[in-house]
Design an enzyme around this catalytic site. Structure first.
Site, PDB file in Angstrom:
ATOM      1  N   SER A 250       0.837  -1.194   0.000  1.00  0.00           N
ATOM      2  CA  SER A 250       0.000   0.000   0.000  1.00  0.00           C
ATOM      3  C   SER A 250       0.871   1.243   0.000  1.00  0.00           C
ATOM      4  O   SER A 250       2.098   1.154   0.024  1.00  0.00           O
ATOM      5  CB  SER A 250      -0.901   0.002   1.237  1.00  0.00           C
ATOM      6  OG  SER A 250      -0.124   0.344   2.367  1.00  0.00           O
ATOM      7  N   LYS A 251       0.191   2.385   0.012  1.00  0.00           N
ATOM      8  CA  LYS A 251       0.915   3.662  -0.016  1.00  0.00           C
ATOM      9  C   LYS A 251       1.907   3.759   1.134  1.00  0.00           C
ATOM     10  O   LYS A 251       2.938   4.404   1.030  1.00  0.00           O
ATOM     11  CB  LYS A 251      -0.073   4.829   0.080  1.00  0.00           C
ATOM     12  CG  LYS A 251      -0.872   5.052  -1.183  1.00  0.00           C
ATOM     13  CD  LYS A 251      -1.039   6.540  -1.471  1.00  0.00           C
ATOM     14  CE  LYS A 251      -1.742   6.776  -2.792  1.00  0.00           C
ATOM     15  NZ  LYS A 251      -3.207   6.654  -2.693  1.00  0.00           N
ATOM     16  N   ARG A 252       1.572   3.105   2.248  1.00  0.00           N
ATOM     17  CA  ARG A 252       2.458   3.167   3.411  1.00  0.00           C
ATOM     18  C   ARG A 252       3.823   2.534   3.139  1.00  0.00           C
ATOM     19  O   ARG A 252       4.783   2.763   3.841  1.00  0.00           O
ATOM     20  CB  ARG A 252       1.799   2.484   4.620  1.00  0.00           C
ATOM     21  CG  ARG A 252       1.106   3.477   5.541  1.00  0.00           C
ATOM     22  CD  ARG A 252       0.233   2.780   6.526  1.00  0.00           C
ATOM     23  NE  ARG A 252      -1.004   2.343   5.890  1.00  0.00           N
ATOM     24  CZ  ARG A 252      -1.547   1.146   6.028  1.00  0.00           C
ATOM     25  NH1 ARG A 252      -0.994   0.262   6.795  1.00  0.00           N
ATOM     26  NH2 ARG A 252      -2.673   0.849   5.410  1.00  0.00           N
ATOM     27  N   GLY A 254       5.645   3.207   0.777  1.00  0.00           N
ATOM     28  CA  GLY A 254       6.420   4.113  -0.058  1.00  0.00           C
ATOM     29  C   GLY A 254       5.859   4.128  -1.451  1.00  0.00           C
ATOM     30  O   GLY A 254       4.663   4.264  -1.615  1.00  0.00           O
TER      31      GLY A 254
END
Ligand code: GLU
Length: 482
Positions: A250-252, A254
Protein backbone atom coordinates in the site's frame (compact mmCIF):
# COMPACT_ATOMS: atom_id res chain seq x y z
CA UNK A 1 -13.25 -17.34 -30.84
CA UNK A 2 -11.04 -14.28 -30.57
CA UNK A 3 -9.78 -13.66 -27.08
CA UNK A 4 -10.82 -10.24 -25.83
CA UNK A 5 -9.58 -8.96 -22.48
CA UNK A 6 -9.69 -5.58 -20.85
CA UNK A 7 -8.08 -3.39 -18.25
CA UNK A 8 -10.65 -1.30 -16.41
CA UNK A 9 -8.80 1.17 -14.20
CA UNK A 10 -10.61 3.73 -12.07
CA UNK A 11 -8.94 7.14 -12.42
CA UNK A 12 -9.07 7.84 -8.69
CA UNK A 13 -5.29 7.75 -8.30
CA UNK A 14 -2.08 7.36 -10.28
CA UNK A 15 -1.43 4.05 -12.07
CA UNK A 16 -0.87 1.66 -9.17
CA UNK A 17 1.62 -1.19 -9.36
CA UNK A 18 -1.23 -3.67 -8.73
CA UNK A 19 -3.26 -2.33 -11.65
CA UNK A 20 -0.15 -2.24 -13.82
CA UNK A 21 0.61 -5.87 -12.99
CA UNK A 22 -3.00 -6.76 -13.87
CA UNK A 23 -2.42 -4.93 -17.13
CA UNK A 24 0.74 -6.96 -17.72
CA UNK A 25 -1.11 -10.26 -17.28
CA UNK A 26 -3.96 -9.13 -19.53
CA UNK A 27 -1.52 -7.98 -22.17
CA UNK A 28 0.57 -11.16 -22.02
CA UNK A 29 -2.52 -13.35 -22.24
CA UNK A 30 -3.94 -11.41 -25.19
CA UNK A 31 -0.64 -11.37 -27.05
CA UNK A 32 -0.03 -15.06 -26.38
CA UNK A 33 -3.33 -15.98 -28.00
CA UNK A 34 -3.40 -13.29 -30.69
CA UNK A 35 -6.32 -11.59 -28.95
CA UNK A 36 -7.38 -8.01 -28.30
CA UNK A 37 -6.53 -5.91 -25.27
CA UNK A 38 -9.08 -3.22 -24.51
CA UNK A 39 -8.72 -0.19 -22.26
CA UNK A 40 -11.77 1.08 -20.42
CA UNK A 41 -11.72 3.89 -17.91
CA UNK A 42 -14.16 3.35 -15.05
CA UNK A 43 -14.85 6.96 -14.26
CA UNK A 44 -18.43 6.77 -13.00
CA UNK A 45 -17.33 7.94 -9.56
CA UNK A 46 -17.42 11.59 -10.55
CA UNK A 47 -16.25 12.89 -7.20
CA UNK A 48 -13.06 10.86 -7.04
CA UNK A 49 -12.19 10.58 -10.73
CA UNK A 50 -9.71 13.10 -12.14
CA UNK A 51 -8.37 13.78 -15.60
CA UNK A 52 -4.82 13.99 -14.32
CA UNK A 53 -5.09 10.42 -13.03
CA UNK A 54 -6.48 9.26 -16.37
CA UNK A 55 -3.47 10.85 -18.07
CA UNK A 56 -1.12 9.29 -15.54
CA UNK A 57 -2.63 5.85 -16.24
CA UNK A 58 -2.31 6.23 -20.02
CA UNK A 59 1.25 7.48 -19.73
CA UNK A 60 2.25 4.68 -17.37
CA UNK A 61 0.81 1.96 -19.58
CA UNK A 62 2.41 3.46 -22.67
CA UNK A 63 5.75 3.86 -20.93
CA UNK A 64 5.69 0.19 -19.90
CA UNK A 65 4.92 -0.87 -23.46
CA UNK A 66 1.43 -2.16 -22.64
CA UNK A 67 -0.21 -1.03 -25.85
CA UNK A 68 -3.94 -1.46 -26.20
CA UNK A 69 -5.90 -2.41 -29.31
CA UNK A 70 -9.23 -0.71 -28.59
CA UNK A 71 -10.22 2.25 -26.48
CA UNK A 72 -9.80 4.09 -24.31
CA UNK A 73 -13.51 3.91 -23.61
CA UNK A 74 -14.97 5.99 -20.81
CA UNK A 75 -17.83 4.75 -18.69
CA UNK A 76 -18.97 8.30 -18.10
CA UNK A 77 -19.88 8.46 -21.80
CA UNK A 78 -21.87 5.26 -21.71
CA UNK A 79 -24.41 5.98 -18.98
CA UNK A 80 -27.37 5.44 -21.29
CA UNK A 81 -26.35 1.84 -21.85
CA UNK A 82 -26.30 1.14 -18.12
CA UNK A 83 -29.64 2.86 -17.57
CA UNK A 84 -31.21 0.69 -20.27
CA UNK A 85 -29.90 -2.43 -18.57
CA UNK A 86 -31.16 -1.32 -15.19
CA UNK A 87 -34.57 -0.51 -16.64
CA UNK A 88 -34.64 -3.95 -18.23
CA UNK A 89 -33.85 -5.62 -14.90
CA UNK A 90 -36.53 -3.60 -13.13
CA UNK A 91 -39.10 -4.35 -15.84
CA UNK A 92 -38.29 -8.05 -15.60
CA UNK A 93 -38.79 -8.07 -11.81
CA UNK A 94 -35.09 -8.81 -11.24
CA UNK A 95 -34.45 -5.46 -9.61
CA UNK A 96 -36.60 -3.11 -7.58
CA UNK A 97 -36.69 0.23 -5.81
CA UNK A 98 -35.62 0.25 -2.20
CA UNK A 99 -36.59 3.24 -0.07
CA UNK A 100 -34.60 2.54 3.08
CA UNK A 101 -33.06 5.59 4.69
CA UNK A 102 -29.46 5.68 5.88
CA UNK A 103 -30.75 5.64 9.46
CA UNK A 104 -32.81 2.51 8.79
CA UNK A 105 -29.85 0.78 7.21
CA UNK A 106 -27.59 1.77 10.12
CA UNK A 107 -30.17 0.46 12.58
CA UNK A 108 -30.44 -2.78 10.63
CA UNK A 109 -26.65 -3.28 10.85
CA UNK A 110 -26.56 -2.40 14.53
CA UNK A 111 -29.29 -4.97 15.27
CA UNK A 112 -27.46 -7.60 13.24
CA UNK A 113 -24.26 -6.85 15.09
CA UNK A 114 -26.04 -7.14 18.43
CA UNK A 115 -27.25 -10.58 17.37
CA UNK A 116 -23.73 -11.54 16.31
CA UNK A 117 -24.67 -11.67 12.62
CA UNK A 118 -22.74 -10.43 9.62
CA UNK A 119 -24.06 -7.15 8.22
CA UNK A 120 -26.37 -7.50 5.24
CA UNK A 121 -29.41 -5.91 3.70
CA UNK A 122 -32.43 -7.91 4.79
CA UNK A 123 -34.29 -7.47 1.50
CA UNK A 124 -37.17 -5.74 3.28
CA UNK A 125 -38.35 -3.68 0.30
CA UNK A 126 -38.39 -6.54 -2.17
CA UNK A 127 -42.12 -6.78 -2.45
CA UNK A 128 -43.55 -3.35 -1.76
CA UNK A 129 -47.07 -2.65 -2.96
CA UNK A 130 -47.62 0.40 -5.22
CA UNK A 131 -49.33 2.06 -2.27
CA UNK A 132 -46.33 1.56 0.01
CA UNK A 133 -44.06 2.99 -2.69
CA UNK A 134 -46.33 6.00 -3.08
CA UNK A 135 -46.25 6.58 0.66
CA UNK A 136 -42.42 6.51 0.76
CA UNK A 137 -42.23 8.88 -2.20
CA UNK A 138 -44.71 11.19 -0.52
CA UNK A 139 -42.32 11.30 2.46
CA UNK A 140 -39.68 12.57 0.05
CA UNK A 141 -37.55 9.44 0.21
CA UNK A 142 -35.23 8.85 -2.76
CA UNK A 143 -34.92 5.18 -3.74
CA UNK A 144 -31.96 3.16 -4.91
CA UNK A 145 -32.27 0.20 -7.25
CA UNK A 146 -31.45 -3.19 -5.82
CA UNK A 147 -30.79 -6.41 -7.72
CA UNK A 148 -32.31 -9.57 -6.23
CA UNK A 149 -29.85 -12.11 -4.93
CA UNK A 150 -31.47 -15.33 -3.78
CA UNK A 151 -29.94 -16.69 -0.58
CA UNK A 152 -30.19 -20.27 -1.72
CA UNK A 153 -28.34 -19.66 -4.99
CA UNK A 154 -25.00 -21.31 -5.44
CA UNK A 155 -22.58 -19.57 -7.75
CA UNK A 156 -19.82 -21.66 -9.26
CA UNK A 157 -17.04 -20.82 -11.69
CA UNK A 158 -13.77 -22.36 -12.74
CA UNK A 159 -11.19 -19.70 -12.10
CA UNK A 160 -8.16 -19.83 -14.38
CA UNK A 161 -5.87 -19.21 -11.40
CA UNK A 162 -7.75 -20.50 -8.39
CA UNK A 163 -9.62 -23.46 -9.79
CA UNK A 164 -13.22 -24.21 -8.83
CA UNK A 165 -14.82 -21.40 -6.85
CA UNK A 166 -18.13 -21.72 -5.06
CA UNK A 167 -20.12 -18.93 -3.41
CA UNK A 168 -23.43 -18.95 -1.66
CA UNK A 169 -25.97 -16.28 -2.48
CA UNK A 170 -26.47 -15.83 1.24
CA UNK A 171 -22.87 -14.65 1.58
CA UNK A 172 -23.28 -11.72 -0.79
CA UNK A 173 -24.82 -9.27 1.63
CA UNK A 174 -28.42 -9.38 0.47
CA UNK A 175 -29.94 -7.68 -2.56
CA UNK A 176 -27.28 -5.46 -4.11
CA UNK A 177 -27.54 -1.80 -4.96
CA UNK A 178 -26.94 -1.34 -8.68
CA UNK A 179 -28.01 2.31 -8.98
CA UNK A 180 -28.27 5.26 -6.63
CA UNK A 181 -30.39 8.36 -6.61
CA UNK A 182 -33.23 6.87 -8.57
CA UNK A 183 -36.77 8.30 -8.66
CA UNK A 184 -40.19 6.87 -9.34
CA UNK A 185 -39.51 7.02 -13.06
CA UNK A 186 -35.74 7.32 -13.47
CA UNK A 187 -33.24 4.55 -12.68
CA UNK A 188 -30.45 6.76 -11.34
CA UNK A 189 -26.66 6.63 -11.23
CA UNK A 190 -25.34 3.14 -12.08
CA UNK A 191 -22.82 1.49 -9.75
CA UNK A 192 -19.67 -0.47 -10.38
CA UNK A 193 -20.89 -4.08 -10.61
CA UNK A 194 -23.68 -3.24 -13.01
CA UNK A 195 -21.60 -0.99 -15.25
CA UNK A 196 -18.76 -3.54 -15.45
CA UNK A 197 -21.07 -6.32 -16.51
CA UNK A 198 -22.92 -4.22 -19.08
CA UNK A 199 -19.59 -3.13 -20.57
CA UNK A 200 -18.03 -6.56 -20.52
CA UNK A 201 -21.07 -7.91 -22.35
CA UNK A 202 -21.14 -5.02 -24.82
CA UNK A 203 -17.39 -5.24 -25.47
CA UNK A 204 -17.62 -9.02 -25.93
CA UNK A 205 -15.00 -9.67 -23.26
CA UNK A 206 -14.10 -13.36 -23.17
CA UNK A 207 -11.75 -13.41 -20.16
CA UNK A 208 -11.92 -11.16 -17.14
CA UNK A 209 -8.45 -10.94 -15.60
CA UNK A 210 -8.22 -8.85 -12.44
CA UNK A 211 -6.97 -8.79 -8.85
CA UNK A 212 -8.25 -11.29 -6.33
CA UNK A 213 -9.81 -8.46 -4.32
CA UNK A 214 -12.63 -8.68 -6.87
CA UNK A 215 -13.62 -12.29 -6.15
CA UNK A 216 -16.80 -11.41 -4.24
CA UNK A 217 -17.73 -9.02 -7.06
CA UNK A 218 -17.34 -11.85 -9.53
CA UNK A 219 -19.96 -13.91 -7.73
CA UNK A 220 -22.38 -10.97 -7.91
CA UNK A 221 -21.50 -10.20 -11.49
CA UNK A 222 -22.17 -13.76 -12.63
CA UNK A 223 -25.73 -13.34 -11.37
CA UNK A 224 -26.02 -10.12 -13.38
CA UNK A 225 -24.79 -11.84 -16.57
CA UNK A 226 -27.48 -14.44 -16.11
CA UNK A 227 -30.18 -11.89 -15.40
CA UNK A 228 -29.19 -9.94 -18.52
CA UNK A 229 -29.29 -13.14 -20.57
CA UNK A 230 -25.61 -13.02 -21.48
CA UNK A 231 -22.91 -15.64 -21.62
CA UNK A 232 -20.60 -15.60 -18.61
CA UNK A 233 -16.90 -15.02 -19.50
CA UNK A 234 -14.00 -16.89 -17.93
CA UNK A 235 -12.34 -15.35 -14.89
CA UNK A 236 -8.75 -15.21 -13.66
CA UNK A 237 -8.10 -13.66 -10.28
CA UNK A 238 -4.48 -12.72 -9.93
CA UNK A 239 -2.67 -12.82 -6.58
CA UNK A 240 -2.15 -9.67 -4.58
CA UNK A 241 1.19 -7.96 -4.33
CA UNK A 242 2.47 -8.10 -0.76
CA UNK A 243 5.04 -6.11 1.15
CA UNK A 244 7.89 -7.63 3.13
CA UNK A 245 5.63 -8.33 6.12
CA UNK A 246 3.11 -10.15 3.96
CA UNK A 247 0.47 -7.42 3.86
CA UNK A 248 -1.08 -5.96 0.74
CA UNK A 249 1.36 -3.43 -0.72
CA UNK A 250 0.00 0.00 0.00
CA UNK A 251 0.91 3.66 -0.02
CA UNK A 252 2.46 3.17 3.41
CA UNK A 253 5.16 1.06 1.78
CA UNK A 254 6.42 4.11 -0.06
CA UNK A 255 6.24 4.00 -3.81
CA UNK A 256 3.28 2.25 -5.28
CA UNK A 257 2.55 4.12 -8.48
CA UNK A 258 4.32 3.52 -11.75
CA UNK A 259 5.22 7.19 -12.10
CA UNK A 260 6.99 6.98 -8.71
CA UNK A 261 9.04 4.01 -9.86
CA UNK A 262 9.88 5.93 -13.01
CA UNK A 263 10.95 8.98 -11.05
CA UNK A 264 13.14 6.82 -8.84
CA UNK A 265 15.11 5.72 -11.86
CA UNK A 266 13.73 2.35 -12.80
CA UNK A 267 13.61 1.76 -16.53
CA UNK A 268 10.42 0.57 -18.17
CA UNK A 269 11.90 -2.70 -19.49
CA UNK A 270 13.15 -3.71 -16.04
CA UNK A 271 9.94 -2.81 -14.26
CA UNK A 272 7.78 -4.61 -16.85
CA UNK A 273 10.07 -7.62 -16.60
CA UNK A 274 9.86 -7.56 -12.81
CA UNK A 275 6.06 -7.23 -12.76
CA UNK A 276 5.79 -10.25 -15.05
CA UNK A 277 7.52 -12.25 -12.33
CA UNK A 278 5.14 -11.02 -9.63
CA UNK A 279 2.98 -14.10 -9.57
CA UNK A 280 4.05 -15.80 -12.81
CA UNK A 281 7.09 -17.93 -13.54
CA UNK A 282 8.26 -18.95 -17.00
CA UNK A 283 8.44 -22.67 -17.87
CA UNK A 284 12.21 -22.42 -17.49
CA UNK A 285 12.17 -20.94 -14.01
CA UNK A 286 15.88 -20.11 -14.10
CA UNK A 287 15.09 -17.54 -16.75
CA UNK A 288 14.54 -14.18 -15.10
CA UNK A 289 15.20 -11.64 -17.77
CA UNK A 290 12.92 -11.20 -20.71
CA UNK A 291 11.00 -8.64 -22.68
CA UNK A 292 7.22 -8.52 -22.50
CA UNK A 293 7.10 -9.86 -26.05
CA UNK A 294 9.20 -12.87 -25.09
CA UNK A 295 7.20 -13.52 -21.94
CA UNK A 296 4.02 -13.40 -24.04
CA UNK A 297 5.25 -16.38 -26.06
CA UNK A 298 5.24 -18.55 -22.95
CA UNK A 299 2.55 -17.00 -20.79
CA UNK A 300 -0.30 -19.07 -19.39
CA UNK A 301 -2.39 -18.95 -16.25
CA UNK A 302 -1.23 -22.46 -15.35
CA UNK A 303 1.98 -20.88 -14.15
CA UNK A 304 0.36 -18.08 -12.17
CA UNK A 305 0.49 -18.61 -8.40
CA UNK A 306 -2.49 -18.50 -6.13
CA UNK A 307 -0.43 -17.22 -3.22
CA UNK A 308 0.33 -13.52 -2.87
CA UNK A 309 3.48 -12.26 -4.56
CA UNK A 310 6.02 -10.62 -2.29
CA UNK A 311 7.52 -7.45 -3.61
CA UNK A 312 11.28 -7.91 -3.68
CA UNK A 313 13.25 -4.67 -4.01
CA UNK A 314 16.57 -6.51 -4.33
CA UNK A 315 15.34 -8.44 -7.31
CA UNK A 316 13.92 -5.33 -8.96
CA UNK A 317 17.19 -3.48 -8.34
CA UNK A 318 19.17 -6.36 -9.75
CA UNK A 319 17.04 -6.49 -12.89
CA UNK A 320 17.23 -2.73 -13.31
CA UNK A 321 21.01 -2.76 -13.02
CA UNK A 322 21.22 -5.49 -15.63
CA UNK A 323 19.21 -3.44 -18.10
CA UNK A 324 21.21 -0.31 -17.37
CA UNK A 325 24.56 -2.04 -17.69
CA UNK A 326 23.66 -3.40 -21.07
CA UNK A 327 22.08 -0.30 -22.49
CA UNK A 328 24.32 1.39 -25.10
CA UNK A 329 25.59 4.79 -23.91
CA UNK A 330 23.91 6.55 -26.89
CA UNK A 331 20.59 5.34 -25.53
CA UNK A 332 21.27 5.56 -21.82
CA UNK A 333 22.39 9.19 -22.08
CA UNK A 334 18.86 10.24 -23.05
CA UNK A 335 17.56 8.69 -19.86
CA UNK A 336 20.21 10.32 -17.69
CA UNK A 337 20.03 13.85 -19.11
CA UNK A 338 16.69 14.65 -17.40
CA UNK A 339 18.12 13.59 -14.02
CA UNK A 340 21.17 15.78 -14.52
CA UNK A 341 19.03 18.69 -15.64
CA UNK A 342 16.79 18.23 -12.63
CA UNK A 343 19.86 18.28 -10.37
CA UNK A 344 20.67 21.70 -11.80
CA UNK A 345 23.89 20.71 -13.61
CA UNK A 346 24.58 23.08 -16.40
CA UNK A 347 25.38 21.70 -19.85
CA UNK A 348 24.19 21.95 -23.39
CA UNK A 349 22.31 18.72 -24.05
CA UNK A 350 22.92 19.00 -27.80
CA UNK A 351 26.28 20.74 -28.03
CA UNK A 352 27.82 18.55 -25.34
CA UNK A 353 26.26 15.37 -26.62
CA UNK A 354 29.50 13.50 -27.31
CA UNK A 355 30.93 14.52 -23.94
CA UNK A 356 27.71 13.48 -22.16
CA UNK A 357 27.82 10.13 -23.91
CA UNK A 358 31.35 9.56 -22.67
CA UNK A 359 30.23 10.56 -19.19
CA UNK A 360 27.42 8.02 -19.49
CA UNK A 361 29.83 5.31 -20.58
CA UNK A 362 31.92 6.13 -17.52
CA UNK A 363 29.17 5.74 -14.90
CA UNK A 364 26.73 3.41 -16.69
CA UNK A 365 28.32 0.16 -15.49
CA UNK A 366 27.96 1.22 -11.83
CA UNK A 367 24.30 2.22 -11.90
CA UNK A 368 21.53 0.38 -10.10
CA UNK A 369 18.99 3.11 -10.74
CA UNK A 370 19.14 6.04 -13.11
CA UNK A 371 19.15 8.53 -10.25
CA UNK A 372 22.40 7.03 -8.92
CA UNK A 373 24.05 8.94 -11.75
CA UNK A 374 23.27 12.26 -10.07
CA UNK A 375 25.79 11.90 -7.23
CA UNK A 376 28.29 9.96 -9.31
CA UNK A 377 28.90 12.85 -11.69
CA UNK A 378 28.37 15.76 -9.32
CA UNK A 379 32.05 16.72 -9.31
CA UNK A 380 32.08 17.22 -13.08
CA UNK A 381 29.61 20.07 -12.77
CA UNK A 382 30.81 21.72 -9.57
CA UNK A 383 32.05 25.27 -10.11
CA UNK A 384 33.80 24.98 -6.79
CA UNK A 385 34.84 21.50 -5.79
CA UNK A 386 33.76 20.19 -2.40
CA UNK A 387 36.48 18.07 -0.78
CA UNK A 388 35.70 15.15 1.48
CA UNK A 389 37.73 14.80 4.68
CA UNK A 390 39.73 12.00 3.11
CA UNK A 391 40.24 14.01 -0.06
CA UNK A 392 41.58 16.94 1.95
CA UNK A 393 43.85 14.69 4.02
CA UNK A 394 45.26 13.19 0.82
CA UNK A 395 46.10 16.62 -0.57
CA UNK A 396 47.82 17.72 2.60
CA UNK A 397 50.49 15.04 2.39
CA UNK A 398 54.07 16.18 1.99
CA UNK A 399 54.96 15.72 -1.68
CA UNK A 400 51.55 16.42 -3.13
CA UNK A 401 51.89 20.09 -4.02
CA UNK A 402 55.04 19.40 -6.05
CA UNK A 403 53.46 16.46 -7.83
CA UNK A 404 50.35 18.40 -8.81
CA UNK A 405 52.44 21.39 -9.88
CA UNK A 406 54.51 19.21 -12.20
CA UNK A 407 51.36 17.83 -13.78
CA UNK A 408 49.51 21.14 -14.04
CA UNK A 409 52.38 22.71 -15.94
CA UNK A 410 51.94 20.30 -18.77
CA UNK A 411 48.17 20.44 -19.26
CA UNK A 412 46.39 22.00 -22.19
CA UNK A 413 42.64 21.75 -22.61
CA UNK A 414 41.30 19.05 -24.90
CA UNK A 415 44.63 17.37 -25.57
CA UNK A 416 44.63 14.56 -23.01
CA UNK A 417 44.29 10.93 -24.09
CA UNK A 418 44.51 7.73 -22.05
CA UNK A 419 48.01 7.31 -23.42
CA UNK A 420 49.28 10.80 -22.73
CA UNK A 421 47.75 10.72 -19.25
CA UNK A 422 49.62 7.47 -18.52
CA UNK A 423 52.86 8.95 -19.83
CA UNK A 424 52.45 12.07 -17.77
CA UNK A 425 51.85 10.11 -14.57
CA UNK A 426 54.89 7.94 -15.28
CA UNK A 427 57.09 10.93 -15.97
CA UNK A 428 56.01 12.85 -12.85
CA UNK A 429 56.38 9.74 -10.68
CA UNK A 430 59.97 9.62 -11.82
CA UNK A 431 60.83 13.30 -11.73
CA UNK A 432 59.29 13.79 -8.28
CA UNK A 433 60.68 10.53 -7.04
CA UNK A 434 57.39 9.33 -5.53
CA UNK A 435 55.25 6.22 -5.78
CA UNK A 436 52.72 5.99 -8.63
CA UNK A 437 49.97 5.34 -6.06
CA UNK A 438 50.58 8.69 -4.45
CA UNK A 439 50.35 10.46 -7.82
CA UNK A 440 47.12 8.71 -8.68
CA UNK A 441 45.47 9.30 -5.30
CA UNK A 442 46.50 12.94 -5.28
CA UNK A 443 45.23 13.44 -8.79
CA UNK A 444 41.90 11.90 -7.86
CA UNK A 445 41.55 14.05 -4.77
CA UNK A 446 42.49 17.16 -6.75
CA UNK A 447 40.19 16.47 -9.68
CA UNK A 448 37.18 14.98 -7.92
CA UNK A 449 37.53 16.10 -4.30
CA UNK A 450 37.36 12.52 -3.04
CA UNK A 451 39.44 9.36 -2.77
CA UNK A 452 37.10 7.07 -4.65
CA UNK A 453 34.86 7.43 -7.67
CA UNK A 454 34.67 6.47 -11.31
CA UNK A 455 37.67 5.50 -13.44
CA UNK A 456 40.30 8.19 -12.87
CA UNK A 457 41.87 8.43 -16.31
CA UNK A 458 38.50 8.64 -18.05
CA UNK A 459 37.26 11.23 -15.56
CA UNK A 460 40.42 13.27 -16.08
CA UNK A 461 40.05 13.16 -19.87
CA UNK A 462 36.47 14.40 -19.60
CA UNK A 463 37.48 17.24 -17.29
CA UNK A 464 40.35 18.09 -19.62
CA UNK A 465 37.95 18.29 -22.56
CA UNK A 466 36.11 21.02 -20.71
CA UNK A 467 39.39 22.65 -19.66
CA UNK A 468 38.61 22.07 -15.99
CA UNK A 469 41.54 19.91 -14.92
CA UNK A 470 44.24 22.57 -14.72
CA UNK A 471 42.23 24.94 -12.55
CA UNK A 472 41.30 22.09 -10.22
CA UNK A 473 44.93 21.14 -9.82
CA UNK A 474 45.74 24.76 -9.05
CA UNK A 475 43.06 24.97 -6.35
CA UNK A 476 44.32 21.71 -4.89
CA UNK A 477 47.88 23.01 -4.83
CA UNK A 478 46.67 26.04 -2.89
CA UNK A 479 44.94 23.71 -0.45
CA UNK A 480 47.99 21.46 -0.19
CA UNK A 481 50.17 24.43 0.66
CA UNK A 482 47.73 25.93 3.12
N1 GLU B 1 -12.34 -0.36 -11.77
C1 GLU B 1 -11.99 -1.60 -11.14
C2 GLU B 1 -10.66 -1.43 -10.45
O1 GLU B 1 -9.92 -0.53 -10.78
C3 GLU B 1 -11.93 -2.66 -12.21
C4 GLU B 1 -12.17 -4.02 -11.76
C5 GLU B 1 -12.40 -4.95 -12.92
O2 GLU B 1 -11.41 -5.22 -13.62
O3 GLU B 1 -13.52 -5.33 -13.16
O4 GLU B 1 -10.35 -2.20 -9.57
Amino acid sequence: MTVRVRLAPSPTGNLHIGTARTAVFNWLFARHLGGQFILRVEDTDLERSRDEYTQNIFEGLTWLGLTWDEGPFFQSQRLELYREAIAKLVAGGKAYRCYCTTEELDQMRADQKARGQAPRYDNRHRNLTPEQEQAFLAEGRQPVIRFRIEDDREIVWDDMVRGRMTWKGSDLGGDMVIARAASATEVGQPLYNLAVVVDDIDMRITHVIRGEDHIANTAKQILLYEALGAEVPLFAHTPLILNQTGQKLSKRDGVTSISDFKKMGYVAEALANYMTLLGWSPPDSTQERFTLANAAKEFSFERVNKAGAKFDWDKLNWLNSQYLHEMPAEQLVDQLIPYWQEAGYSFDAEGDRAWLESLTALVGPSLVRLDDAVEMVRFFFASELAYSEEGKAQLQQAEVAGVLQAIAEQLTPGSLTAESAGELVKQVTKSQNVKKGLVMRSLRAALTGDVHGPDLTQSWILLNQHGQDKSRLESAIALAQA
